[in-house]
Each structure stands twice: as structure tokens, then as C-alpha cells.
Enzyme design. Sequence first.
Site, mmCIF file in Angstrom:
data_model
loop_
_atom_site.group_PDB
_atom_site.id
_atom_site.type_symbol
_atom_site.label_atom_id
_atom_site.label_comp_id
_atom_site.label_asym_id
_atom_site.label_seq_id
_atom_site.Cartn_x
_atom_site.Cartn_y
_atom_site.Cartn_z
ATOM 1 N N PRO A 263 -5.662 -0.202 17.994
ATOM 2 C CA PRO A 263 -4.966 -0.692 16.596
ATOM 3 C C PRO A 263 -5.184 0.522 15.774
ATOM 4 O O PRO A 263 -4.813 0.257 14.706
ATOM 5 C CB PRO A 263 -6.043 -1.686 16.477
ATOM 6 C CG PRO A 263 -7.421 -1.292 17.383
ATOM 7 C CD PRO A 263 -6.737 -0.933 18.610
ATOM 8 N N LYS B 168 0.035 -0.217 15.009
ATOM 9 C CA LYS B 168 1.518 -0.473 15.538
ATOM 10 C C LYS B 168 1.660 -1.738 16.362
ATOM 11 O O LYS B 168 2.911 -1.771 16.750
ATOM 12 C CB LYS B 168 1.707 0.629 16.440
ATOM 13 C CG LYS B 168 2.000 2.078 15.708
ATOM 14 C CD LYS B 168 2.913 2.102 14.664
ATOM 15 C CE LYS B 168 2.989 3.347 13.871
ATOM 16 N NZ LYS B 168 3.750 3.173 12.639
ATOM 17 N N TYR C 66 3.254 6.593 10.612
ATOM 18 C CA TYR C 66 2.348 5.395 9.863
ATOM 19 C C TYR C 66 3.256 4.492 9.416
ATOM 20 O O TYR C 66 3.130 3.242 9.595
ATOM 21 C CB TYR C 66 1.444 5.860 8.772
ATOM 22 C CG TYR C 66 0.338 4.904 8.780
ATOM 23 C CD1 TYR C 66 -0.797 4.686 9.377
ATOM 24 C CD2 TYR C 66 0.419 3.890 7.690
ATOM 25 C CE1 TYR C 66 -1.810 3.728 9.566
ATOM 26 C CE2 TYR C 66 -0.583 3.004 7.691
ATOM 27 C CZ TYR C 66 -1.600 2.828 8.444
ATOM 28 O OH TYR C 66 -2.637 2.014 8.232
ATOM 29 N N TYR D 109 -9.687 5.390 6.971
ATOM 30 C CA TYR D 109 -10.216 5.710 8.385
ATOM 31 C C TYR D 109 -11.220 6.771 8.324
ATOM 32 O O TYR D 109 -10.870 7.895 7.873
ATOM 33 C CB TYR D 109 -8.829 6.305 9.274
ATOM 34 C CG TYR D 109 -7.709 5.241 9.377
ATOM 35 C CD1 TYR D 109 -7.654 4.449 10.811
ATOM 36 C CD2 TYR D 109 -7.015 4.752 8.341
ATOM 37 C CE1 TYR D 109 -6.566 3.716 10.916
ATOM 38 C CE2 TYR D 109 -5.714 3.869 8.491
ATOM 39 C CZ TYR D 109 -5.685 3.370 9.878
ATOM 40 O OH TYR D 109 -4.683 2.402 10.002
ATOM 41 N N HIS E 24 0.877 -1.254 0.062
ATOM 42 C CA HIS E 24 0.047 -0.027 -0.060
ATOM 43 C C HIS E 24 0.962 1.278 -0.083
ATOM 44 O O HIS E 24 1.749 1.503 0.813
ATOM 45 C CB HIS E 24 -0.879 -0.067 1.094
ATOM 46 C CG HIS E 24 -2.103 -0.997 1.169
ATOM 47 N ND1 HIS E 24 -3.288 -0.744 1.890
ATOM 48 C CD2 HIS E 24 -2.364 -1.888 0.375
ATOM 49 C CE1 HIS E 24 -4.122 -1.670 1.545
ATOM 50 N NE2 HIS E 24 -3.573 -2.573 0.576
#
Length: 400
Positions: free
Chosen positions: A293, A297, A391, A201, A72
Site C-alpha cells: 500500500p 496504487k 504518485y 510518509y 490533496h
Amino acid sequence: MKTQVAIIGAGPSGLLLGQLLAKQGIDNVIIERVSGEYILGRIRAGVLEQGMTDLLREAGVGERMDREGQVHHGVELAFNNKRVKIELEKLTGGSTVMVYGQTEVTRDLMEARDEAGLTTYYESSNVALHDVKSDAPYVTFEHNGETHRLDCDYIAGCDGFHGVSRQTIPESSRKEFERVYPFGWLGVLSDTPPVNPELIYCKTDRGFAMTSMRSETRSRYYLQVPLTDKVEDWSDDDFWTELKRRLPDDVAEKLVTGPSIEKSIAPLRSFVCEPMQYGNLFLVGDAAHIVPPTGAKGLNLAASDVATFYKVMTRVYKEGDKECISQYSDICLRRVWHGERFSWWMTNMLHDFGQGDEHDNDAATHGKFMSSELNFYTDNEEGRRIIAMQYVGLPYEDLV
């Protein structure tokens, strides 16, 4: 029995550690409370940072991941019915993440361990760690009705939050930091095509939602729910209906629904135990730290612990350098707290803490702060770069 490193726990961190140590000729035995089938039945996250994918390749178990995993190059944040893409590769100078389910990582590691003929005791009970501050620690456990003693040089506690390893450290010698969040994630796994090629998200007035995937034909979706909810409260139809309400309109129109093949609710917490070492006992992964979550991580922080312990043990056995042992906890905790802070920040920014209640001024104010925070970081490239850099994960730190 005698080994060099006793590993408590056959989850992905224990298995990965065992594989890496074996590659260096360091003998290790794994002791696990449950069966291998039970471990493979646990559905967990699957967003892997570059550091973890490199570590899996170094362990010799990256072939199927590279073949079937999905790279991704970005993720999306959706709010106010708009979508903002965080271009990970572009904003970080080339870093990406890999979507490959934790169950598949574990399966690959189990198969590699079996092929190498390495020793694992599944379904072991009454596991106890002894003399961990001495130069001769040992582990006792019961297996197939017999009591065993395993003498070793070092013990790696990879047995999770509820395991025996952290509890072996006296309370007077450890400090624990914890924040429990007032909601959980209801997750559904379904054999349906993902609604989007990359994760989304979603922040909404109805609560958080997330779209993810395991493959081109298997999807993973999440909804923020109250801690009082139970899985049986949610039918498949109820889940899909609520998910559509929380997705941006153009995404909801494309959603393909179907029967759930797994459904569970996970509470959210932030937790850290300091230090992560007590004598010759080393805590690894969830035994030492838990993250919500939201920042993807958890598994990656466990992998960074594995990398650090693996480097320490390699130097100990290859170079006879035991001075480096004292670096373990400090190196791990620096990265752990970075991951904890990012996960806390993402959780606070994207979830509903009750701000819909107009009579709760604190919650309403929190909601306004977080909405402003989200706009501030997504309205400019530097803000998006800060999100992207965290991220994809920090590089692993070398021993001194």
C-alpha cells in the site's frame, strides 16, 4: 439465467464495472461470496487518482465524493526529523489526488446499483466458472439453498486474490510473479482530527509510519510491524506511544489520540498474474495483482483495469468489434507493472529491512542505499517531480 457480462465479486471494482456497463446498456449480473454488510465492514485505503475520480463521475456516483472527499495537492516525506513536501499539483502540471475512503466508494456504488434495480447475488457459495475458453461460458453457484446457472458472453473476475477466477485459469496457462515483504502494516482508525492536512510518509530507525485521514474528524494511522505481531499485542496506548516516536517532533506534539474504532494488521506483498485474460474470462483488480500500500496504487490499478474492460465491452457491443478483446491484458499489464515498480520502490526506500542489526551486513548496506536514494530524489525538484508524476498516476491508455 442469461446475461451479457457475469461479474464475480461485489467489491468496488466489480460494482464500478457493473455501473459503467449498465450506463451503456450492457446487461450484467454480480455474484458475491459474502454479504454486502461484510464488504462495507472492510477498512481499506482511500487515496484516489484523478483517473479513478473521473471514472466514478462517469459512472454517476461522484456526487458525494465531490462533496465530502478531500482534494490533496501534495504529500510529505519525513526522514531524519525533517519534512519534504512533494507538491503534486505544481510538479505535475495540475494533477491532484482525492482522499475518500474505499468503504464510502463501495457504499455509493452499492446504493446506485440498488436504485438502478441491477441484479446482485450476495452470500453465494460454491461459485464455479465453466467453459471460459468457449463462446458460451457460464457460472454456477448456490444461493438461498438453490443451485443456479448463469449463461453469459464474458466473465469479469473481480473476486480478489483468494477468489475463484484466477484459479480457474490452468497453472500451465498463467505465470505468477510474487515478492512477500518481511513486515506488515498495523493500521488504526480513530475518530480524532488528522495530525496533518496531507499524508505524511515517515522513514525512521524504528520503522516506517504513515499519517492519513478519512475526514476532518476521522484519522487513519499506520506502523510497520513484524509479521509475527498480532493485533492483540498492541493496545491503543502502545500504538499511540510508538507512533509519536516515529513522527517528526513538531508533528508528534500536535497528535490527538483517542480510542481505536478499528485495528488490523495487513501483510505486504507484490503479486502479478500474467496474462490477465483466458478465453472469455478477464481478471480485474486484486484477482490479477496486489501491491504493497505504500504507493497508494491498489484500488487505482483496479480502476484502470475496469476502465480498460469497460472500453473493450463498449466497443464489442456498440460496434461489433471483437478484435479489440485481445488488447485487454497487454494494456492493463503495462500500467500494472508501472504501479508495481513504484510501490516496490517506495516500500524499499521507506521501510526498515532490519538495517538496525549491525551484524547483518546485507541489511545495513540496503539501509544505506535507500537513505541515499531518498536524499537523491528529494534534494532536487526533478527528483521530486519523478515521485509526484508516479504518485498521481499515469493517464488511462486508449484502445487501438
